[in-house]
Every structure is written in structure tokens, then in C-alpha cells.
Design a protein around this motif. Structure first.
Motif, PDB file in Angstrom:
ATOM      1  N   VAL A  66       0.845  -1.194   0.000  1.00  0.00           N
ATOM      2  CA  VAL A  66       0.000   0.000   0.000  1.00  0.00           C
ATOM      3  C   VAL A  66       0.879   1.243   0.000  1.00  0.00           C
ATOM      4  O   VAL A  66       1.843   1.332   0.772  1.00  0.00           O
ATOM      5  N   ALA A  67       0.558   2.193  -0.864  1.00  0.00           N
ATOM      6  CA  ALA A  67       1.286   3.458  -0.881  1.00  0.00           C
ATOM      7  C   ALA A  67       1.096   4.179   0.452  1.00  0.00           C
ATOM      8  O   ALA A  67      -0.023   4.309   0.948  1.00  0.00           O
ATOM      9  N   SER A  68       2.201   4.621   1.023  1.00  0.00           N
ATOM     10  CA  SER A  68       2.162   5.248   2.340  1.00  0.00           C
ATOM     11  C   SER A  68       1.194   6.431   2.435  1.00  0.00           C
ATOM     12  O   SER A  68       0.462   6.543   3.424  1.00  0.00           O
ATOM     13  N   PRO A  69       1.135   7.346   1.450  1.00  0.00           N
ATOM     14  CA  PRO A  69       0.199   8.468   1.573  1.00  0.00           C
ATOM     15  C   PRO A  69      -1.260   8.050   1.674  1.00  0.00           C
ATOM     16  O   PRO A  69      -2.055   8.717   2.344  1.00  0.00           O
ATOM     17  N   ILE A  70      -1.627   6.946   1.021  1.00  0.00           N
ATOM     18  CA  ILE A  70      -3.013   6.477   1.095  1.00  0.00           C
ATOM     19  C   ILE A  70      -3.325   5.962   2.492  1.00  0.00           C
ATOM     20  O   ILE A  70      -4.365   6.278   3.090  1.00  0.00           O
ATOM     21  N   ALA A  71      -2.408   5.149   3.044  1.00  0.00           N
ATOM     22  CA  ALA A  71      -2.618   4.628   4.391  1.00  0.00           C
ATOM     23  C   ALA A  71      -2.628   5.746   5.426  1.00  0.00           C
ATOM     24  O   ALA A  71      -3.490   5.786   6.313  1.00  0.00           O
ATOM     25  N   THR A  72      -1.686   6.669   5.315  1.00  0.00           N
ATOM     26  CA  THR A  72      -1.602   7.760   6.284  1.00  0.00           C
ATOM     27  C   THR A  72      -2.831   8.661   6.217  1.00  0.00           C
ATOM     28  O   THR A  72      -3.357   9.085   7.250  1.00  0.00           O
ATOM     29  N   GLY A  73      -3.298   8.953   5.021  1.00  0.00           N
ATOM     30  CA  GLY A  73      -4.497   9.770   4.875  1.00  0.00           C
ATOM     31  C   GLY A  73      -5.719   9.111   5.483  1.00  0.00           C
ATOM     32  O   GLY A  73      -6.590   9.778   6.046  1.00  0.00           O
ATOM     33  N   LEU A  74      -5.790   7.792   5.406  1.00  0.00           N
ATOM     34  CA  LEU A  74      -6.909   7.063   5.974  1.00  0.00           C
ATOM     35  C   LEU A  74      -6.922   7.180   7.497  1.00  0.00           C
ATOM     36  O   LEU A  74      -7.984   7.205   8.121  1.00  0.00           O
ATOM     37  N   ASP A  97     -12.782  15.525   1.291  1.00  0.00           N
ATOM     38  CA  ASP A  97     -13.738  16.002   0.307  1.00  0.00           C
ATOM     39  C   ASP A  97     -13.538  17.486   0.007  1.00  0.00           C
ATOM     40  O   ASP A  97     -13.576  17.910  -1.154  1.00  0.00           O
ATOM     41  N   LEU A  98     -13.307  18.297   1.045  1.00  0.00           N
ATOM     42  CA  LEU A  98     -13.162  19.734   0.858  1.00  0.00           C
ATOM     43  C   LEU A  98     -11.822  20.123   0.252  1.00  0.00           C
ATOM     44  O   LEU A  98     -11.707  21.115  -0.448  1.00  0.00           O
ATOM     45  N   GLY A  99     -10.793  19.335   0.545  1.00  0.00           N
ATOM     46  CA  GLY A  99      -9.452  19.638   0.045  1.00  0.00           C
ATOM     47  C   GLY A  99      -8.472  19.876   1.165  1.00  0.00           C
ATOM     48  O   GLY A  99      -8.680  20.769   2.000  1.00  0.00           O
ATOM     49  N   VAL A 100      -7.430  19.098   1.218  1.00  0.00           N
ATOM     50  CA  VAL A 100      -6.431  19.211   2.267  1.00  0.00           C
ATOM     51  C   VAL A 100      -5.108  18.675   1.738  1.00  0.00           C
ATOM     52  O   VAL A 100      -5.078  17.773   0.883  1.00  0.00           O
ATOM     53  N   ALA A 101      -4.019  19.240   2.236  1.00  0.00           N
ATOM     54  CA  ALA A 101      -2.680  18.756   1.879  1.00  0.00           C
ATOM     55  C   ALA A 101      -2.133  17.961   3.054  1.00  0.00           C
ATOM     56  O   ALA A 101      -2.229  18.388   4.205  1.00  0.00           O
ATOM     57  N   LEU A 102      -1.576  16.804   2.767  1.00  0.00           N
ATOM     58  CA  LEU A 102      -0.991  15.939   3.780  1.00  0.00           C
ATOM     59  C   LEU A 102       0.518  15.898   3.571  1.00  0.00           C
ATOM     60  O   LEU A 102       0.991  15.492   2.499  1.00  0.00           O
ATOM     61  N   LEU A 115      -7.191  11.091  -3.511  1.00  0.00           N
ATOM     62  CA  LEU A 115      -5.833  11.597  -3.672  1.00  0.00           C
ATOM     63  C   LEU A 115      -5.647  12.036  -5.118  1.00  0.00           C
ATOM     64  O   LEU A 115      -5.759  11.230  -6.043  1.00  0.00           O
ATOM     65  N   VAL A 116      -5.376  13.323  -5.312  1.00  0.00           N
ATOM     66  CA  VAL A 116      -5.286  13.857  -6.673  1.00  0.00           C
ATOM     67  C   VAL A 116      -3.883  14.319  -7.043  1.00  0.00           C
ATOM     68  O   VAL A 116      -3.634  14.667  -8.195  1.00  0.00           O
ATOM     69  N   GLY A 117      -2.971  14.332  -6.095  1.00  0.00           N
ATOM     70  CA  GLY A 117      -1.613  14.753  -6.395  1.00  0.00           C
ATOM     71  C   GLY A 117      -0.637  14.186  -5.393  1.00  0.00           C
ATOM     72  O   GLY A 117      -0.972  13.981  -4.223  1.00  0.00           O
ATOM     73  N   LEU A 118       0.571  13.903  -5.836  1.00  0.00           N
ATOM     74  CA  LEU A 118       1.571  13.290  -4.960  1.00  0.00           C
ATOM     75  C   LEU A 118       2.961  13.705  -5.422  1.00  0.00           C
ATOM     76  O   LEU A 118       3.272  13.682  -6.615  1.00  0.00           O
ATOM     77  N   HIS A 119       3.773  14.115  -4.452  1.00  0.00           N
ATOM     78  CA  HIS A 119       5.153  14.504  -4.754  1.00  0.00           C
ATOM     79  C   HIS A 119       6.049  14.064  -3.605  1.00  0.00           C
ATOM     80  O   HIS A 119       5.700  14.247  -2.434  1.00  0.00           O
ATOM     81  N   SER A 120       7.194  13.481  -3.924  1.00  0.00           N
ATOM     82  CA  SER A 120       8.134  13.003  -2.915  1.00  0.00           C
ATOM     83  C   SER A 120       9.390  13.860  -2.915  1.00  0.00           C
ATOM     84  O   SER A 120       9.940  14.171  -3.976  1.00  0.00           O
TER      85      SER A 120
END
Length: 428
Positions: free
Chosen positions: A186-194, A203-208, A226-231
Motif C-alpha cells: 500500500v502506498a504510504s500516503p493512502i494509508a496515512t491519509g486514511l 472532500d473539501l481539500g487538504v494537503a498531507l 488523492l489527486v496529487g503526490l510529490h516526494s
């Protein structure tokens, strides 16, 4: 204390650049996900989220899982594993089909998802996630369950996460070498966001912003996905290295000083507070090497420590700001930034990030788990908790759909007539 009665076990393993941690959870009778056991070991074989030493990583995974098994009093075989390497790429694929105003049936949804699955172009990478996130009716109205509704046009947004194949294969081998079956990576940003973000925030929009040890992942959520990702290949361990280099001490001692005395915000007392950096025997931490230029007889001021920390934090926040701007996160300042990861445990980091980014910042801590130990309730364990939540929910992934011999069905006159008759019988 007796363990709660559970009917399903979920085991998560977070393999990071600084630590390897494991968590065994179970679904209780009232539907909660309760923690049964945890384990943690130092990570010595991972660099910037990638496996650099397979033997040491495999050993760390084995020892971590054994520790969690002893606490939980059970043996596990299947695990969910995180991946936080810098090769992650996020995209959204939209697929639509004409319904002609008729009622949506399950074969219509299946055909749409199969068409979407075949429309994903990995471009030489591995598809890590391919999840339908939102259905649309007539190109405008978002719906969660389109089954049974009438529509002229049925569409679906598919969230796709891609990654390089070789790092994933190395991670998979390390876990399987510890005699474990990998349910999914599992991609870390997806798990962390959950674990850290509410449904309304997504839904409203947030940066993690995940400030990990070797990598800082910046992800953007909007419309529930998740609409954008940068490492960014910089993390909290770089702050530790800066402290060790500036004051001529070992990494282990630099990490301890950072955790106990470090801060992202400076005050007047810092110029008077002294920190002892010598060993109990009065020698410098590294034999044969004198203390750094900012040290005075084995002591430094807290102000000098904070200055070193802030210098690296400034570099990280500049990169984070650039990443957010590149992903279009430049709307009014009301949009929030959630800061998590091990680096988010530093004192004053939220205030520092808020000033540096010019936006409201809060610290993201894991939630949604019962009986979570206090030692694992901080932002450093957000990914681990999110993995458990992800494994328990087991969301739909288009990679598991078997390819059909025919993906798009053109309905002839008899079929149109049959569907119209069924619609009339159903609705009248």
C-alpha cells in the motif's frame, strides 16, 4: 489484561528508513478495530524509502513481527505492507459510457470498470492501486451507488497509483523472506491519509505532509480522493545528520538531543540553556574528534541546536511549498495542511510550518483504532495505523477484476426493448 474477542485479524508492517514497526489488530463484536499487539525495531537496511540491504531488512521484519506476535499471543501469516519510496506517481482516470436514459444495472457498472481497467496506461511502471473513487451521472452529479438509477451518461473516476517495479519487488522479497504472505503493498500516503484525515477534509481539500526519516511525501486530497503526490528526498534523519556534523557527535546521540532538546521555534531562554554533549567520562562522543565549532567544552546552547534544526527545516518547507504550488494548491489560505510522520513530533513544528507555508497547520495523529498504545498514538505511527484500517476495509481494486472477453456491449433493438419493459415493470 484479557485480549478482546475478535473475528478477523489484520497485520500491518510499516518499513521505513528509521524504524520497522508492526501492528496486529482484530475486528471486535461491536465493529471496532482493536489493537492486539505491536512491535518495533530499528531499520538498518532502508535508505530514502528503498531497500538498500535485503538481509538486514528481512531480519528487522522478522524480529518486529515476532515481538508483535508475542504481545498478541497469536501467530500471523498474511500482512499488509507500506511503501514510501520516491517513485510513487498518482493520477486520476475518468471513464464514461452512454446509457441512453435507461436504468443502470450491475452489468453496466461491471463493463464500465473493466473498460477503465483496460484504459490504465502504466507507462512501464507497476500499478500499485487502481480504485474507483466516485461515480458520476450525466457527467455532473457524483453518486456513491449508481445501481438502479437512470442516466444518460454513466462515468467513474479511477484513482491510480504507479510505482517502479524493482523497489516493490525488493520489498516483497524481504517480507516473504520473513515467512510472511503479502496481501498487498500500500502506498504510504493512502494509508496515512486514511488514519489522519476525516472524510470531510478529504472532500473539501487538504494537503498531507508526511515528514518521514528519509523522505517527505506531499499529497493533495480533493473530492474525496488523492489527486496529487510529490516526494522530496529529505527527511527528519537529515536533521539528525546535521546535528551530528555540526557538533561532532554520533548519530545516536544527535537523535537523542534532537528528541529531548530540539525545537522548531526559538525563544530568548535558548541562548542561556546549555546542553551537555560530552559522554559521562568527559570525552567527546567520537574518539579522536574534537567537538564541533559551535560547542564549548562539551556543551552547546539550545539556541545553537535550534539554529541547525531550523536551517534544514527551512529547506524542507521551501520544497513543500514548491510541491503544493506545482499541484495547484494555491487557492485561498483557508485550505489546511496536515503534518504527520516522525518529524511531526518535534516541539513547535506546527507553528513553524504554519509560518513557513502561510496556511493553517495541524498535527495528524492516528485515529479509528481501539486500545491503541500511547507509545503508538503519535504521528510517527500514522502510516502503521492507516495500514491496519486499509486492510480491515479491503477496498475495491480494479487490479483484481478478471479481464472479460468483451468489454463494451452495444445493445441491439431487442435488448433495448427488454430493458424498457423491465424499467416500466419496476417503476410503474
Amino acid at each position: 489484561m484479557a485480549q478482546p474477542k475478535v473475528d478477523k485479524l489484520v497485520t500491518a508492517i510499516d518499513i521505513g528508513s528509521w524504524k520497522v514497526s508492526a501492528l496486529i489488530a482484530g475486528r471486535t463484536e461491536n465493529g471496532e478495530l482493536a489493537i492486539l499487539g505491536t512491535g518495533q525495531r530499528e531499520s538498518r537496511g532502508v535508505r530514502r524509502g528503498f531497500i538498500a540491504d535485503m538481509e538486514r531488512t528481512e531480519l528487522a521484519v522478522r524480529e518486529t513481527v515476532e515481538q508483535a506476535e508475542r504481545v498478541a499471543g497469536t501467530n500471523i501469516e498474511d500482512v499488509w505492507v507500506s511503501f514510501s519510496g520516491g517513485s510513487l506517481v498518482s493520477d486520476v482516470v475518468t471513464v464514461e459510457r452512454d446509457m441512453g436514459g435507461y436504468r443502470i444495472e450491475q452489468p453496466d457498472i461491471d463493463d464500465l470498470l473493466t473498460t477503465g481497467q483496460q484504459g490504465i496506461d502504466p507507462d512501464g511502471r507497476v500499478v500499485l492501486h487502481a480504485q474507483p473513487t466516485c461515480f458520476t451521472i450525466n457527467g455532473r452529479v457524483p453518486v456513491k451507488k449508481p445501481l438502479g438509477m437512470h442516466a444518460d451518461l454513466l462515468g467513474v473516476d479511477i484513482h491510480v497509483v504507479l510505482a517502479d517495479g524493482a523497489p516493490l519487488a525488493n520489498l516483497d522479497l524481504c517480507v516473504r523472506g520473513a515467512y510472511l504472505n503479502v496481501n498487498s503493498i500500500v502506498a504510504s500516503p493512502i494509508a496515512t491519509g486514511l488514519a489522519c484525515l476525516s472524510e470531510e477534509e478529504r472532500d473539501l481539500g487538504v494537503a498531507l505532509v508526511e515528514l518521514g526519516a528519509g523522505v517527505t511525501n506531499v499529497s493533495l486530497y480533493a473530492g474525496g480522493m488523492l489527486v496529487g503526490l510529490h516526494s522530496i528526498p529529505i527527511g527528519a534523519s537529515d536533521i539528525t545528520d546535521d546535528i551530528a556534523s555540526a557538533f561532532g557527535i554520533r548519530r545516536s546521540q544527535a537523535e537523542r538531543i534532537k528528541c529531548f532538546y530540539g525545537s522548531a521555534m526559538q525563544n530568548r531562554r535558548d541562548f542561556r540553556d546549555m546542553i551537555e554533549i560530552a559522554t559521562p567520562h568527559g570525552d567527546v562522543a567520537i574518539p579522536g574528534q574534537s567537538a564541533g565549532p559551535n560547542a564549548d567544552g562539551g556543551k552547546i546552547t539550545r539556541a545553537a541546536l535550534v539554529a541547525v534544526i531550523c536551517e534544514r527545516l527551512n529547506q524542507i518547507m521551501v520544497e513543500v511549498n514548491a510541491a503544493l504550488a506545482g499541484m495547484g494548491f494555491n487557492t485561498p489560505t483557508g485550505r489546511q495542511v496536515v503534518l504527520t510522520g516522525g518529524g511531526a513530533e518535534m516541539k513547535g513544528i506546527a507553528d513553524y510550518a504554519q509560518a513557513a507555508l502561510g496556511r493553517a497547520v495541524r498535527i495528524g495523529r492516528p485515529r479509528g483504532l481501539a486500545a491503541l498504545p500511547e507509545a503508538h498514538s503519535g504521528p510517527a505511527f500514522a502510516t502503521l495505523a492507516g495500514l491496519a484500517l486499509y486492510g480491515a476495509s479491503n477496498p475495491v481494486d480494479l487490479r483484481t477484476i478478471a479481464p472479460a472477453p468483451q468489454t463494451v456491449h452495444r445493445i441491439g433493438a431487442p435488448a433495448w426493448w427488454q430493458r424498457m419493459v423491465r424499467a416500466m415493470k419496476t417503476n410503474y
